[in-house]
Design a protein around this motif. Structure first.
Motif, PDB file in Angstrom:
ATOM      1  N   TYR A 150     -14.792 -25.341  24.933  1.00 37.64           N
ATOM      2  CA  TYR A 150     -15.497 -26.162  23.970  1.00 37.64           C
ATOM      3  C   TYR A 150     -14.231 -26.766  22.983  1.00 37.64           C
ATOM      4  CZ  TYR A 150     -19.777 -23.995  25.181  1.00 37.64           C
ATOM      5  OH  TYR A 150     -20.896 -23.631  25.904  1.00 37.64           O
ATOM      6  N   VAL A 151     -14.693 -27.875  22.441  1.00 38.33           N
ATOM      7  CA  VAL A 151     -13.915 -28.288  21.245  1.00 38.33           C
ATOM      8  C   VAL A 151     -15.046 -28.058  19.756  1.00 38.33           C
ATOM      9  CG1 VAL A 151     -13.447 -30.542  19.948  1.00 38.33           C
ATOM     10  CG2 VAL A 151     -12.528 -30.073  22.408  1.00 38.33           C
ATOM     11  N   PHE A 152     -14.088 -27.569  18.777  1.00 39.00           N
ATOM     12  CA  PHE A 152     -14.838 -27.132  17.899  1.00 39.00           C
ATOM     13  C   PHE A 152     -14.496 -27.846  16.447  1.00 39.00           C
ATOM     14  CE2 PHE A 152     -14.123 -23.382  20.164  1.00 39.00           C
ATOM     15  CZ  PHE A 152     -15.656 -22.840  20.466  1.00 39.00           C
TER      16      PHE A 152
ATOM     17  N   SER B 222      -9.405 -26.950  19.802  1.00 37.38           N
ATOM     18  CA  SER B 222      -9.976 -26.919  21.234  1.00 37.38           C
ATOM     19  C   SER B 222      -9.765 -25.802  21.887  1.00 37.38           C
ATOM     20  CB  SER B 222      -9.477 -28.235  22.062  1.00 37.38           C
ATOM     21  OG  SER B 222      -9.762 -28.185  23.045  1.00 37.38           O
ATOM     22  N   GLU B 223     -10.462 -25.196  23.047  1.00 40.70           N
ATOM     23  CA  GLU B 223     -10.377 -24.120  23.863  1.00 40.70           C
ATOM     24  C   GLU B 223     -10.409 -24.809  25.330  1.00 40.70           C
ATOM     25  OE1 GLU B 223     -13.085 -21.090  23.277  1.00 40.70           O
ATOM     26  OE2 GLU B 223     -14.670 -22.201  24.503  1.00 40.70           O
ATOM     27  N   LEU B 224     -10.295 -26.299  25.386  1.00 32.74           N
ATOM     28  CA  LEU B 224     -10.401 -26.730  26.905  1.00 32.74           C
ATOM     29  C   LEU B 224      -9.332 -26.458  27.586  1.00 32.74           C
ATOM     30  CD1 LEU B 224     -12.104 -30.220  26.215  1.00 32.74           C
ATOM     31  CD2 LEU B 224     -13.321 -27.816  26.627  1.00 32.74           C
ATOM     32  N   ASP B 225      -8.157 -26.437  26.850  1.00 33.21           N
ATOM     33  CA  ASP B 225      -6.743 -26.145  27.412  1.00 33.21           C
ATOM     34  C   ASP B 225      -6.320 -24.777  27.245  1.00 33.21           C
ATOM     35  OD1 ASP B 225      -6.232 -28.942  28.482  1.00 33.21           O
ATOM     36  OD2 ASP B 225      -5.063 -29.444  26.411  1.00 33.21           O
ATOM     37  N   ASP B 226      -5.322 -24.140  28.077  1.00 32.84           N
ATOM     38  CA  ASP B 226      -5.254 -22.776  27.852  1.00 32.84           C
ATOM     39  C   ASP B 226      -4.200 -22.667  26.798  1.00 32.84           C
ATOM     40  OD1 ASP B 226      -5.555 -19.809  29.540  1.00 32.84           O
ATOM     41  OD2 ASP B 226      -3.404 -20.118  28.929  1.00 32.84           O
ATOM     42  N   PRO B 227      -4.490 -21.358  26.160  1.00 32.67           N
ATOM     43  CA  PRO B 227      -3.424 -21.048  24.978  1.00 32.67           C
ATOM     44  C   PRO B 227      -1.638 -21.276  25.331  1.00 32.67           C
ATOM     45  CG  PRO B 227      -5.364 -19.604  24.887  1.00 32.67           C
ATOM     46  CD  PRO B 227      -5.495 -20.352  26.172  1.00 32.67           C
ATOM     47  N   SER B 228      -1.843 -20.960  26.656  1.00 34.93           N
ATOM     48  CA  SER B 228      -0.354 -21.059  27.420  1.00 34.93           C
ATOM     49  C   SER B 228       0.222 -22.468  27.388  1.00 34.93           C
ATOM     50  CB  SER B 228      -0.239 -20.333  28.531  1.00 34.93           C
ATOM     51  OG  SER B 228      -0.961 -20.875  29.522  1.00 34.93           O
ATOM     52  N   GLY B 229      -0.790 -23.267  27.244  1.00 32.75           N
ATOM     53  CA  GLY B 229      -0.449 -24.836  27.484  1.00 32.75           C
ATOM     54  C   GLY B 229      -0.876 -25.284  28.827  1.00 32.75           C
ATOM     55  N   LYS B 230      -1.437 -24.776  29.509  1.00 36.10           N
ATOM     56  CA  LYS B 230      -1.958 -25.268  30.798  1.00 36.10           C
ATOM     57  C   LYS B 230      -3.000 -26.318  30.389  1.00 36.10           C
ATOM     58  CE  LYS B 230      -1.469 -20.876  33.421  1.00 36.10           C
ATOM     59  NZ  LYS B 230      -2.147 -19.638  34.160  1.00 36.10           N
ATOM     60  N   LYS B 231      -2.909 -27.310  31.135  1.00 40.01           N
ATOM     61  CA  LYS B 231      -4.231 -28.420  30.789  1.00 40.01           C
ATOM     62  C   LYS B 231      -4.957 -28.455  32.182  1.00 40.01           C
ATOM     63  CE  LYS B 231      -1.483 -31.080  27.813  1.00 40.01           C
ATOM     64  NZ  LYS B 231      -2.109 -30.751  26.701  1.00 40.01           N
ATOM     65  N   TYR B 232      -6.052 -28.094  31.928  1.00 38.19           N
ATOM     66  CA  TYR B 232      -7.162 -28.110  33.301  1.00 38.19           C
ATOM     67  C   TYR B 232      -7.722 -29.267  33.507  1.00 38.19           C
ATOM     68  CZ  TYR B 232      -6.387 -22.895  32.351  1.00 38.19           C
ATOM     69  OH  TYR B 232      -6.056 -21.828  32.361  1.00 38.19           O
ATOM     70  N   GLY B 233      -7.735 -30.199  32.738  1.00 38.89           N
ATOM     71  CA  GLY B 233      -8.400 -31.637  33.138  1.00 38.89           C
ATOM     72  C   GLY B 233      -9.995 -31.482  32.802  1.00 38.89           C
ATOM     73  N   LEU B 234     -10.463 -30.916  31.531  1.00 38.40           N
ATOM     74  CA  LEU B 234     -11.800 -30.680  31.300  1.00 38.40           C
ATOM     75  C   LEU B 234     -12.400 -31.859  30.210  1.00 38.40           C
ATOM     76  CD1 LEU B 234     -11.853 -27.021  30.983  1.00 38.40           C
ATOM     77  CD2 LEU B 234     -12.309 -28.228  33.084  1.00 38.40           C
ATOM     78  N   GLY B 235     -11.635 -33.005  30.071  1.00 37.93           N
ATOM     79  CA  GLY B 235     -12.230 -33.921  29.147  1.00 37.93           C
ATOM     80  C   GLY B 235     -11.884 -33.839  27.776  1.00 37.93           C
ATOM     81  N   SER B 236     -10.753 -33.261  27.395  1.00 39.36           N
ATOM     82  CA  SER B 236     -10.330 -33.106  25.952  1.00 39.36           C
ATOM     83  C   SER B 236     -10.397 -34.331  25.087  1.00 39.36           C
ATOM     84  CB  SER B 236      -8.877 -32.402  25.978  1.00 39.36           C
ATOM     85  OG  SER B 236      -8.661 -32.438  24.464  1.00 39.36           O
ATOM     86  N   SER B 237     -10.230 -35.500  25.531  1.00 41.62           N
ATOM     87  CA  SER B 237     -10.207 -36.524  24.584  1.00 41.62           C
ATOM     88  C   SER B 237     -11.516 -36.916  24.318  1.00 41.62           C
ATOM     89  CB  SER B 237      -9.616 -37.735  25.189  1.00 41.62           C
ATOM     90  OG  SER B 237      -8.190 -37.543  25.324  1.00 41.62           O
TER      91      SER B 237
ATOM     92  N   ILE C  21     -19.341 -27.335  14.415  1.00 46.07           N
ATOM     93  CA  ILE C  21     -19.938 -28.187  15.648  1.00 46.07           C
ATOM     94  C   ILE C  21     -19.382 -27.614  16.721  1.00 46.07           C
ATOM     95  CG2 ILE C  21     -20.167 -30.599  16.792  1.00 46.07           C
ATOM     96  CD1 ILE C  21     -21.338 -30.287  13.887  1.00 46.07           C
ATOM     97  N   ARG C  22     -19.808 -27.570  17.995  1.00 49.55           N
ATOM     98  CA  ARG C  22     -19.510 -27.081  19.350  1.00 49.55           C
ATOM     99  C   ARG C  22     -19.542 -27.994  20.334  1.00 49.55           C
ATOM    100  NH1 ARG C  22     -21.734 -21.800  21.697  1.00 49.55           N
ATOM    101  NH2 ARG C  22     -23.283 -23.350  22.550  1.00 49.55           N
ATOM    102  N   VAL C  23     -18.558 -28.774  20.984  1.00 49.69           N
ATOM    103  CA  VAL C  23     -18.901 -29.667  21.942  1.00 49.69           C
ATOM    104  C   VAL C  23     -18.213 -29.433  23.401  1.00 49.69           C
ATOM    105  CG1 VAL C  23     -18.142 -32.177  22.871  1.00 49.69           C
ATOM    106  CG2 VAL C  23     -18.865 -31.522  20.438  1.00 49.69           C
ATOM    107  N   PRO C  24     -18.942 -29.279  24.539  1.00 45.23           N
ATOM    108  CA  PRO C  24     -18.335 -28.839  25.697  1.00 45.23           C
ATOM    109  C   PRO C  24     -17.444 -29.891  26.525  1.00 45.23           C
ATOM    110  CG  PRO C  24     -20.489 -29.410  26.185  1.00 45.23           C
ATOM    111  CD  PRO C  24     -20.330 -29.746  24.631  1.00 45.23           C
ATOM    112  N   GLY C  25     -16.870 -29.304  27.251  1.00 40.90           N
ATOM    113  CA  GLY C  25     -15.999 -30.026  28.301  1.00 40.90           C
ATOM    114  C   GLY C  25     -16.826 -30.651  29.315  1.00 40.90           C
ATOM    115  N   LYS C  26     -16.077 -31.009  30.328  1.00 38.52           N
ATOM    116  CA  LYS C  26     -16.889 -31.553  31.425  1.00 38.52           C
ATOM    117  C   LYS C  26     -16.030 -31.415  32.981  1.00 38.52           C
ATOM    118  CE  LYS C  26     -13.744 -34.881  32.575  1.00 38.52           C
ATOM    119  NZ  LYS C  26     -13.034 -34.728  33.514  1.00 38.52           N
ATOM    120  N   LEU C  27     -16.805 -31.435  34.050  1.00 41.26           N
ATOM    121  CA  LEU C  27     -16.319 -31.689  35.461  1.00 41.26           C
ATOM    122  C   LEU C  27     -17.221 -32.683  36.047  1.00 41.26           C
ATOM    123  CD1 LEU C  27     -15.320 -28.005  36.292  1.00 41.26           C
ATOM    124  CD2 LEU C  27     -13.769 -30.031  36.221  1.00 41.26           C
TER     125      LEU C  27
END
Length: 374
Positions: free
Chosen positions: A45-47, A116-131, A16-22
């Motif tokens: 996406y969240v996978f 999930s790839e909504l946040d950066d692997p470095s730990g940065k959180k972009y606010g793309l609607g992960s939950s 399953i693949r689900v996109p983030g949002k803005l």
């Protein structure tokens, strides 16, 4: 329901693949009755991977959880691990379990893994609607695992079950992020009446009955921006907590209802104007409308002390305005801002100017597909 059936799941993985949002426009105002916003799905996406198993199990490697298991007693599930980070997922599994059981199907055990790839692997959180994306991914995975007994995982069904799980966990919210992750593309969204759904969730209304009745106020409509508009996203380098921002705005609403109504009226006018620009394909009106919404939010920020438009977001917007129009995205206070610029404008210069003030341009595009089996 009588004549219980037990479905045999396909032993192969379902992916399953689900996109983030803005958010594009209408923040905060969308939380009011008959409010509207424009929201878009983005291509991070969240996978989820799901398959038949001998026992129920969920693995969340990025959260540090594995071997989350549960047992069922009628409509209630009992998990071996609990915690705030797990509440959204556990409530989602329970809502899906209830829905499937009410169809007369005995849910089969499955293994579900979510990344999930909504946040950066470095730990940065972009606010793309992960939950929201995770909840949609769980619903999509479980429903698609039961297609063999005639369950049709439509977008509407996925959205409604995810929204029920969200309200069961949080008790409020517009669920515009859930709509974007479910349907994909650009959406004009008007939320269902939150009090109505919350009452029904608290009263333990049958999930099957609830998803198959009309939801008052709900509008989810696909829209298309003017063909010359290009969307760019910049990240300010700071994170924020949406709940705290919303509480500050709520406090302002309680203390200054007249000022709050002025904001609502201004925001609604801006969103209506932006929708008109999309309908007419009017690029100039789209730029003007985005700036109108920015001004409404700036007024709210100043009057409520919510700090919606931080100094870094102000820089982002002022740079965007040199090339087109900009505003905050979502609750503000950090995370991302957006820019509309007309095709032919120098997008590279926009991004370079952002970089000079330590704003990170994000390589994001609109995801035209929502939740899907890949």
């Amino acid at each position: 329901m009588a004549n219980e059936r037990r479905v045999q799941m396909d032993t192969t993985y379902k992916k399953i693949r689900v996109p983030g949002k803005l958010f594009i426009a209408g923040e905060y105002a969308v939380l009011e009755p008959d409010g509207q916003c424009i929201v878009v799905a983005v291509d991070r996406y969240v996978f989820a991977e799901v398959r038949r198993s001998e026992e129920n199990r969920i693995d969340l490697p990025q959260l540090g959880y594995s071997d989350i298991t549960w047992t069922a007693e009628e409509s209630k599930l009992f998990f071996n691990v609990t915690g705030p980070k797990l509440s959204f997922i556990q409530n989602t599994v329970e809502v899906c379990h209830q829905y499937i059981s009410e169809l007369g199907v005995t849910p089969v055990p499955f293994n579900l893994s979510i990344t999930s790839e909504l946040d950066d692997p470095s730990g940065k959180k972009y606010g793309l609607g992960s939950s929201a994306a995770v909840v949609v991914a769980v619903v999509t995975a479980i429903l698609n695992s039961h297609k063999e007994v005639g369950i049709q995982p439509t977008k509407e069904l996925i959205f409604k079950l995810a929204a029920i799980a969200h309200f069961k966990t949080q008790g409020n919210g517009s669920c515009a992020d859930i709509a974007a992750s479910t349907y994909g593309g650009w959406l004009l969204y008007s939320p269902f009446y939150g009090g109505w759904l919350n009452e029904r969730v608290q009263a333990n209304v049958n999930a099957y009955a609830l998803v198959h009745e009309p939801w008052p106020g709900l509008i989810i409509s696909s829209i298309v921006p003017p063909k010359d508009i290009r969307l760019y996203i910049g990240w300010t380098g700071s994170e924020m907590r949406t709940a705290g921002m919303i509480q500050r705005v709520q406090d302002f609403k309680d203390k200054n209802p007249v000022g709050y109504k002025d904001f609502i009226d201004s925001s609604r006018a801006a969103v209506s104007s932006l929708v008109k620009s999309f309908t007419e394909g009017n690029t100039n009106l789209a730029l003007q409308s985005l700036s109108m919404n920015r001004e409404a939010l700036l007024q709210l920020s100043d009057q409520s002390d919510a700090n919606i438009e931080t100094p870094k977001l102000k820089q982002l917007i002022e740079i965007a305005d040199k090339y087109g129009a900009g505003k905050t995205s979502g609750a503000g206070g950090g995370d991302c801002g957006i820019a509309f610029i007309q095709k032919g404008q120098d997008a590279e210069s926009l991004k370079n100017d952002w970089k000079k003030v330590f704003i990170e341009p994000l390589d994001l595009k609109v995801s035209l597909e929502g939740a899907m089996v890949t």
